[in-house]
Write an enzyme that holds these catalytic residues in place. Structure first.
Site, mmCIF file in Angstrom:
data_model
loop_
_atom_site.group_PDB
_atom_site.id
_atom_site.type_symbol
_atom_site.label_atom_id
_atom_site.label_comp_id
_atom_site.label_asym_id
_atom_site.label_seq_id
_atom_site.Cartn_x
_atom_site.Cartn_y
_atom_site.Cartn_z
ATOM 1 N N ASP A 40 0.753 -1.227 -0.069
ATOM 2 C CA ASP A 40 0.143 -0.023 -0.245
ATOM 3 C C ASP A 40 1.011 1.343 -0.025
ATOM 4 O O ASP A 40 2.122 1.191 0.406
ATOM 5 C CB ASP A 40 -0.902 0.020 1.325
ATOM 6 C CG ASP A 40 -1.581 -1.147 1.479
ATOM 7 O OD1 ASP A 40 -2.465 -1.471 0.327
ATOM 8 O OD2 ASP A 40 -2.138 -1.769 2.387
ATOM 9 N N ARG A 41 0.223 2.238 -0.442
ATOM 10 C CA ARG A 41 1.174 3.563 -0.603
ATOM 11 C C ARG A 41 1.451 3.855 0.787
ATOM 12 O O ARG A 41 2.695 4.618 0.958
ATOM 13 C CB ARG A 41 0.127 4.807 -1.234
ATOM 14 C CG ARG A 41 0.677 6.224 -1.298
ATOM 15 C CD ARG A 41 -0.321 6.973 -1.667
ATOM 16 N NE ARG A 41 0.320 8.432 -1.864
ATOM 17 C CZ ARG A 41 -0.197 9.532 -2.241
ATOM 18 N NH1 ARG A 41 -1.560 9.474 -2.697
ATOM 19 N NH2 ARG A 41 0.270 10.657 -2.177
#
Length: 212
Positions: A65-66
């Site tokens: 995930d970012r």
């Protein structure tokens, strides 16, 4: 064809892909000239793998995930990529996870046994409370935490990779994740890399990977 196998230390706030889908969507509705002005003037462009890895035609095996950090494997070996991402062929992924409050034995056992998230139950996992804060670089920006609430670090090893799974697991037992760093994929380790760095696998690492 020459296959490449790369390890990359993904920093926080970097997309685990080579293009920014949001920017592509904007390009479809605005002219290229307008889009260039937007990126140049308001700083909305998001960092991607392209900002760090100049090797053409390699693709990430799975995603982070970012807002997560740590180890990524990239390759142009399609068959291997498929095998490592297909849920039928479980492989270990290990994370260091900073959570709110200090989990008790019951919470740790629930994580190990599997927790129900929406309509599925996670596979059994290996989870332990780390006695000390792990040696990881400071995050920029730093995490947001409440001064009156203690935090703890867990080492979590799972064999599946559902969307935001580790974060949802810790939240399900009452300990929201504050920071998540992937430190291993199977036998491949994060040691020796700093955020934003990448390297080719060694011959030994590659040989073990192809035996998976």
């Amino acid at each position: 064809m020459t296959y490449r196998y790369l390890l990359f230390y993904k920093p926080y706030d970097v997309l685990s892909q080579f293009s920014d889908d949001l920017k592509v969507e904007k390009d479809l509705s605005e002219s290229n000239c307008q889009m260039s002005q937007v990126v140049a003037t308001d700083g909305q462009g998001r960092l991607t793998l392209k900002d760090y890895i100049p090797v053409p035609d390699v693709y990430p095996v799975g995603r982070l995930d970012r807002d997560s950090e740590g180890l990524m494997l990239l390759t142009n070996h399609g068959r291997l990529q498929h095998r490592l991402t297909d849920p039928r062929y479980a492989h270990r992924r290990t994370y260091w996870v900073q959570v709110e409050r200090i989990p008790d034995e019951e919470a740790l056992q629930r994580l190990c046994s599997g927790v129900t998230i929406k309509t599925y139950r996670t596979r059994p996992a290996q989870v332990r409370l780390l006695p000390d804060e792990p040696d990881v670089p400071l995050r920029h920006p730093p995490i947001r935490f409440r001064k009156a609430v203690p935090t703890a670090w867990l080492e979590v090893t799972i064999t599946e990779g559902r969307n935001r799974q580790v974060r949802r697991m810790t939240a399900a037992v009452g300990h929201p994740t504050l920071r998540l760093v992937r430190v291993a994929i199977a036998h491949l380790r994060l040691e020796g890399l700093t955020p934003g760095q990448w390297r080719d696998l060694t011959a030994s690492e590659q040989s073990q990977l192809l035996r998976l």
